[in-house]
Each structure stands twice: as structure tokens, then as C-alpha cells.
Scaffold this active site. Structure first.
Site, mmCIF file in Angstrom:
data_model
loop_
_atom_site.group_PDB
_atom_site.id
_atom_site.type_symbol
_atom_site.label_atom_id
_atom_site.label_comp_id
_atom_site.label_asym_id
_atom_site.label_seq_id
_atom_site.Cartn_x
_atom_site.Cartn_y
_atom_site.Cartn_z
ATOM 1 N N ASP A 223 0.819 -1.155 -0.095
ATOM 2 C CA ASP A 223 -0.238 -0.023 -0.019
ATOM 3 C C ASP A 223 0.789 1.200 0.106
ATOM 4 O O ASP A 223 1.807 1.095 0.782
ATOM 5 C CB ASP A 223 -0.917 -0.084 1.160
ATOM 6 N N ASP A 237 -7.304 -1.612 -3.897
ATOM 7 C CA ASP A 237 -8.268 -1.157 -3.035
ATOM 8 C C ASP A 237 -9.365 -0.116 -3.629
ATOM 9 O O ASP A 237 -10.405 -0.289 -3.441
ATOM 10 C CB ASP A 237 -7.676 -0.566 -1.577
#
Length: 265
Positions: A223, A237
Site C-alpha cells: 500500500d 483497493d
């Protein structure tokens, strides 16, 4: 001197009123015919009409029978029109069937293209983040609104569910398989795009969990996107969240998976 009565030469003696001339015999017995057979009566106009009508009906019946038995041609125009109508109906059914198949492939192609684009973009941005970012050293992109901040997430989307990596991986794999299976029934561009986002996002994070450290099905997801008051996330996401929003919108609009619209009272 005595007078004598003279009889004229052209004088024809008169006959009594009751006497009749005998019927003369015909000179040619064959041409005259038998005296016992009555002369033929002339046919009336009504008889002719009945004869013609009966003959026409017989002709139609004979023509129909011959056409049904295959021995002759049917009534002109009837067979041709029937065959033409049948072939036209078959052609329309083929065209309709081809049109439905074409639309089905159209939505499947949209789903596949969107899914592959999301998957490729997710893996590309993760590779760039690993190559150019250092964990714990955020980089401002748009002031404090958007930052690049590299972390490794062992949980689900937005760093949720840490410690349940194997279960999350199994759920994401099941979701990806289910999306591929249901994609055959797509009939709407909204559903096709939503499924593409969902598939690309799920597979993008599955790849991280299977092939990244520390071990298969326990791998940590990369991330690197950070916004104020929100957890750090990645492109996968974002795609999964966008898919959820599109699915809710399609449901609220009453559009089913196959493209039909729900009729509400």
C-alpha cells in the site's frame, strides 16, 4: 249460244279445313336422326354458370390435391408465400439469436478489458512504489491532500483484518472465481465495468498475498496511497471500492445482472 266455264291453268284446288298435310319423310334418314329421340334443349344461362362454377371448384380441388401429393404444382402463390414466410421467420430468429450472442460477448469483452487494465495498473504502481519509495518516509504529492507513503499490509483492504491473511486470501480467490463465472450472464455496461473493477482489484491483492513475503498465502500487500483521515491503500483497493459503489447504484436503479430492468409498482 251456250257459254262454257273455263278452268285456269294455275288454279289449285282448295282442301277442307280439317285435312292436314302428311308428314314428309326425310330425304336422308342419317342426318335427320331417330324420330323417337327428342331434340336437344338449349342450355340456360344459369346451367352454364353452375357448370363453370363446378368446373372451377374441381380444378382448384384437383390442383390442391396434386400439390399435397407432390405430383403437381400447388395453387399459384400459396406455396411460395408460405415458404417465403417460413424462411423469413427463420432468418429473423437467426438474426435475433446472433444479436443476443453478440451483445453477450460485448459485455464479456468490456469486463475482461476493465479487469486487465485495473490489474496491470495495480501491479505497475506497486512496482514503482517499491522501487522509488522508502517505508516511513512519506512524499507529498498534492500538499497534504495526497501523499505517497509505502507500507506492507498483512490485512484486508485499508489495513483491516491484520492477522487473518490466509482467510482473506481464500475469500478473495472465491470472489474472483465467482465474478468470472457470473460474467457470462452480463447484460449491462454498468455491471460489466463493476465486475471488471472487482476482478482486477481482487486478483491484484491475491498476487501480493501469494507471491510476496513472508510466505505464500501469508504475503503482505503493498500500500502506498494516503489521504487525510483515511487508511493507506493501493489501486486494487480503489477498484474494489469503486465496484461496490457501482453495484449499489445498479441495484438502486433496478437494473439486473442480465441488463433487464426491474419493474416496480
Amino acid at each position: 249460244m251456250q257459254r262454257t266455264r273455263r278452268t285456269p291453268l294455275n288454279h289449285t284446288p282448295s282442301r277442307p279445313a280439317g285435312d292436314t298435310d302428311p308428314t314428309p319423310e326425310p330425304a336422308d334418314p342419317q342426318s335427320a336422326g331417330s324420330p323417337s329421340s327428342p331434340p336437344p334443349e338449349p342450355a340456360s344461362s344459369s346451367d352454364e354458370g353452375i357448370t363453370l362454377t363446378t368446373g372451377g371448384a374441381a380444378a382448384v380441388v384437383a390442383s390442391t390435391d396434386s400439390g399435397a401429393s407432390g405430383g403437381g404444382a400447388a395453387a399459384p402463390g400459396v406455396g411460395d408465400e408460405t415458404a417465403s414466410s417460413s424462411s423469413s421467420s427463420s432468418s429473423e430468429a437467426d438474426v435475433a439469436g446472433g444479436g443476443e450472442a453478440g451483445k453477450s460477448w460485448k459485455w464479456t469483452v468490456i469486463f475482461a478489458v476493465v479487469g486487465l487494465v485495473v490489474l496491470g495498473l495495480d501491479q505497475l504502481t506497486k512496482a514503482l512504489a517499491l522501487a522509488h519509495l522508502t517505508p516511513g518516509e512519506p512524499v507529498n504529492v498534492i500538499g497534504s491532500l495526497l501523499k505517497f507513503n509505502l507500507i506492507r499490509n498483512s490485512g484486508a483492504a485499508f489495513s483491516l483484518g491484520s492477522g487473518y491473511t490466509p482467510y482473506i486470501s481464500a475469500i478473495q480467490i472465491a470472489v474472483a472465481i465467482g465474478v468470472v463465472y457470473l460474467s457470462r450472464k452480463l447484460g449491462s455496461v454498468g455491471w460489466a465495468i463493476a465486475f471488471g473493477f472487482l476482478f482486477g482489484g481482487a486478483v491484484g491483492n491475491i498476487i501480493d498475498r501469494i507471491f510476496r513475503d513472508p510466505s505464500p498465502f501469508h504475503g503482505h500487500v503493498v500500500d502506498f496511497l494516503q489521504t487525510p483521515h483515511w487508511a493507506i491503500f493501493n489501486v486494487a483497493d480503489m477498484a474494489v471500492t469503486s465496484a461496490a459503489i457501482l453495484l449499489v447504484l445498479q441495484t438502486l436503479r433496478g437494473i439486473r445482472l442480465d441488463g433487464t430492468r426491474e419493474i416496480r409498482k
